[in-house]
Design an enzyme around this catalytic site. Structure first.
Site, mmCIF file in Angstrom:
data_model
loop_
_atom_site.group_PDB
_atom_site.id
_atom_site.type_symbol
_atom_site.label_atom_id
_atom_site.label_comp_id
_atom_site.label_asym_id
_atom_site.label_seq_id
_atom_site.Cartn_x
_atom_site.Cartn_y
_atom_site.Cartn_z
ATOM 1 N N HIS A 140 0.831 -1.203 0.000
ATOM 2 C CA HIS A 140 0.000 0.000 0.000
ATOM 3 C C HIS A 140 0.871 1.260 0.000
ATOM 4 C CE1 HIS A 140 -3.602 2.420 1.239
ATOM 5 N NE2 HIS A 140 -2.656 3.188 1.755
ATOM 6 N N GLU A 141 1.784 1.330 0.944
ATOM 7 C CA GLU A 141 2.617 2.536 1.040
ATOM 8 C C GLU A 141 3.548 2.671 -0.150
ATOM 9 O OE1 GLU A 141 1.838 4.780 2.968
ATOM 10 O OE2 GLU A 141 0.510 3.645 4.286
ATOM 11 N N HIS B 262 1.768 4.468 -2.816
ATOM 12 C CA HIS B 262 1.889 5.918 -2.621
ATOM 13 C C HIS B 262 3.259 6.407 -3.093
ATOM 14 C CE1 HIS B 262 -1.802 6.918 -0.589
ATOM 15 N NE2 HIS B 262 -1.581 6.137 0.455
ATOM 16 N N HIS C 252 3.441 6.836 -6.689
ATOM 17 C CA HIS C 252 2.687 8.026 -7.088
ATOM 18 C C HIS C 252 3.583 9.267 -7.009
ATOM 19 C CE1 HIS C 252 -1.520 10.152 -6.706
ATOM 20 N NE2 HIS C 252 -0.978 10.331 -7.885
#
Length: 699
Positions: free
Chosen positions: A485-486, A489, A492
């Protein structure tokens, strides 16, 4: 408080006096332009902030008094070129304040937060500057699409900050912003104090009953880090307390640990957050009213993909009903299991994880202790990297000779397949008393091309329980999901490909920002990825096919609990910010209890984040009236991954190319609805989400 100090680590081992301030250098000559952490001491930050604020004020003043007619280049682009010094100081400071703080840094944080809020207000409430921005004619100047987007975002940002208000209202808006910065800092520091002070001693075999070897080792390591007064301790780090609640056969200890975990921020005394929450809610409601909105929730969602509180609440209600029913079914099965074992009691919240693990073993023959040897931290890092390589052609090379703010921090140079540089990725994976709880992505430097080809420096910060020296850290499957998940990010931020800093990376709508992270989690659950990377930490053997099958079959196990735990938090968040209760004083615990009663919250489940420790919504405004965004983004991510399934290849190059262009690399170039439609060809439905969580029967 037992937080480590910067002076005990390389982050200040070479710290010198404020007379030789590292922030006085225009550019750092360190590898990748990283902050020279070894030379930075806490006393450097005060003068550095003062100098950077003064410089930025002068830059803004020069734009405001420019005698030329306002244009995009001499006003908006000029503003985008300002503040480099302040950005550098603030990025360094706030990353340290979150991931490796100490009392000196916390004192600075309490002081500088309101200063920065007042500085921001002075810019956004500057009538002359707003007049210049308002006069820019995009058509007359023939602005391109990116420039038009920047201009639109500047105008939106200024209006939402109060630029159209009268003098008295502007003054009050500025006062509110300053006070809110102070309150948010106090909230987060109180929470860190409660978390870092608490330990549950486990002395003797009776206290350790039921704990598997990996958890005993982690509890011993935590005890050693806290001075060794006890042989084993459980802290309030999620990676320690959750497995303790899963495995401990001592119901009394589970209850003590759970009470400490759920009552962070409401223990009385100087770290109690309830009065802070009351004032925050009141100030947010006042600010919204000054800006012409019915509530803070209406203000917040006016500039999101959802568009209104009604749209967000509709989604939460749509998910709540089937999730609650499934959770009640799960509860009944847990109760039956407890009674079958001779438990003459009603299941309580501190029992749920313990009996859920027993039920998972019974129904899926799956034991977390059986999984963890196949999920070593290094293997899961490599899995995340390999997925990015196969999707986007990225390469990761670990680098060692560079500054670090803590010895545990690792770094990788990130490049495209052709060797062209992307940026630098830092990984800070282990829990420590000087780090706030949770997991997050942040940036020491954002990508942009306005002031040269600036490459990003991105960091993932997590709180995994560290294994004893010489042993590999083994993750639960939930831990591995958090890592993916991180890293979503992080991608991104790393893949950002824009000209203007305002639009870079994760600077997108709050209910769109979780799409890249939650979408990335899907690859962890793919057999193709697990077969390659889920390997036994000792033998290197891949996870047995039978174990892999059982793991994947159990993906929707306990999803009623997980969905209720999350959705109840999102509903309370939205209800708090739709209400004006703060105007006349707010008993936050009574309000929370009433909100939960109205949705018939199962008594055996607690909110994932109770209000006094709900850092997402009270440490700052980012997720306030916005915790729903995880679910909103999950609608997007479930539908987005279906695009790869429809292509017949989870690494389909064409689909991945669109994903990079319109989502991971696009920053805030487009409205989020337009961005998603550009990738997918349409907006999503909720059906893939409900299937993913097992709340409807798959076709």
């Amino acid at each position: 408080m037992t937080a480590e100090t910067l002076r005990a680590t390389p982050a200040a081992a070479g710290g010198t006096s404020a007379d030789s301030n590292p922030f006085d250098e225009t550019q750092w000559s360190t590898p990748y332009g990283l902050a020279p952490f070894e030379q930075i001491a806490p006393e450097h930050f005060g003068p550095a902030f003062a100098s950077a604020l003064k410089a930025h004020q002068a830059e803004i003043a020069a734009i405001t008094v420019d005698p030329r007619a306002p244009s995009f280049d001499n006003t908006v682009a000029a503003m985008e070129r300002t503040g480099d010094q302040l950005d550098r100081v603030a990025a360094t400071f706030f990353n340290l304040a979150g991931s490796h703080t100490n009392p000196a840094l916390q004192a600075i944080e309490r002081e500088v937060g309101p200063q920065l809020a007042r500085h921001s207000s002075a810019i956004h409430l500057n009538a002359d500057l707003w007049a210049r921005i308002s006069q820019i004619d995009a058509d007359a100047e023939g602005l391109g699409a990116e420039e038009r987007r920047v201009l639109d975002r500047y105008r939106t940002r200024f209006r939402r900050a109060g630029a159209d208000l009268g003098p008295e209202a502007k003054e009050r808006i500025a006062e509110i912003a300053s006070r809110m910065a102070e309150l948010g800092t106090r909230f987060s520091q109180n929470l860190l104090a409660d978390e870092s002070r608490y330990t549950l001693p486990l002395d003797g075999e009776d206290d350790l009953a039921g704990l598997p070897p990996f958890l005993r080792e982690a509890a011993a390591e935590a005890a050693a880090e806290r001075g060794g007064a006890h042989s084993h301790v459980v802290t309030l780090s999620r990676s320690l307390i959750e497995p303790f609640l899963v495995f401990s056969t001592r119901r009394d200890l589970r209850e003590r640990a759970y009470q400490a975990w759920t009552r962070r921020g409401e223990t009385g005394g100087e770290t109690d957050n309830r009065a802070i929450i009351t004032e925050i809610i009141k100030l947010r409601a006042e600010r919204a009213r000054l800006l012409g909105f019915d509530s803070f929730a209406h203000f917040k969602l006016d500039d999101t993909m959802a568009g209104s509180p009604d749209a967000a609440m509709d989604l939460l209600r749509e998910v709540w009903a089937p999730a609650r029913q499934r959770a009640l079914d799960e509860r009944d099965r847990l109760q039956a299991l407890a009674q079958a074992e001779g438990g003459n009691f009603t299941i309580q919240a501190h029992d749920w994880r313990y009996y859920a693990e027993k039920l998972r073993r019974a129904e899926h023959d799956l034991d977390e202790s059986e999984l963890k040897p196949y999920l070593p931290l290094d293997g899961m890092i490599q899995a995340a990297f390999d997925t990015a390589s196969r999707l986007f052609g990225l390469r990761f090379e670990e680098v060692h000779d560079l500054p670090r703010y803590h010895p545990d921090v690792r770094a990788w140079a990130v490049t495209n397949a052709d060797g062209s540089p992307i940026g630098l990725f830092l990984g800070d994976y282990f829990a420590r008393a000087s780090k706030r709880s949770g997991a997050w992505m942040s940036a020491f430097r954002r990508q942009q091309r306005l002031s040269g080809d600036v490459k990003p420096i991105v960091v993932n910060v997590m709180n995994f329980a560290k294994a004893p020296r010489g042993e590999p850290t083994l993750l639960s499957f939930d831990d591995a999901r958090t890592l993916f998940h991180e890293f979503g990010h992080a991608l991104h931020g790393l893949l950002s490909d824009v000209t203007y800093p305002l639009l870079a990376g994760t600077a997108v709508s709050g209910d769109f920002v979780e799409l890249p992270s939650q979408l990335y989690e899907h690859w962890l659950e793919q057999p193709e990825v697990l077969r390659q990377h889920a390997r036994h930490y000792r033998t290197g053997e891949p996870m047995p096919e039978e174990l892999l099958r059982r793991l994947l079959a159990a993906r929707s196990f306990n999803q009623g609990f997980a969905t209720v735990e999350y959705t109840s938090s999102a509903i309370v968040d939205m209800t708090l910010h739709l209400s004006a209760a703060g105007e006349d004083g707010l008993d936050v615990l009574a309000f929370e209890a009433d909100a939960l009663q109205r949705i018939a919250m199962p008594a055996e489940i607690s909110m994932r984040h109770r209000s006094p420790h709900f850092a997402h919504i009270f440490s700052g405004d980012s997720y306030a009236a916005g915790y729903y965004s995880y679910l909103w983004s999950e609608v997007l991510d479930a539908d987005a991954f279906d695009a790869f399934r429809e292509a017949g290849d989870i690494f389909d190059p064409e689909t991945a190319g669109r994903l990079r262009r319109f989502v991971y690399g696009a920053g805030n170039l487009r409205d989020p609805r337009d961005a998603y439609t550009a990738f997918r060809g349409r907006l999503p439905s909720t059906e893939p989400l409900l299937k993913k969580r097992g709340l409807v029967r798959a076709a």
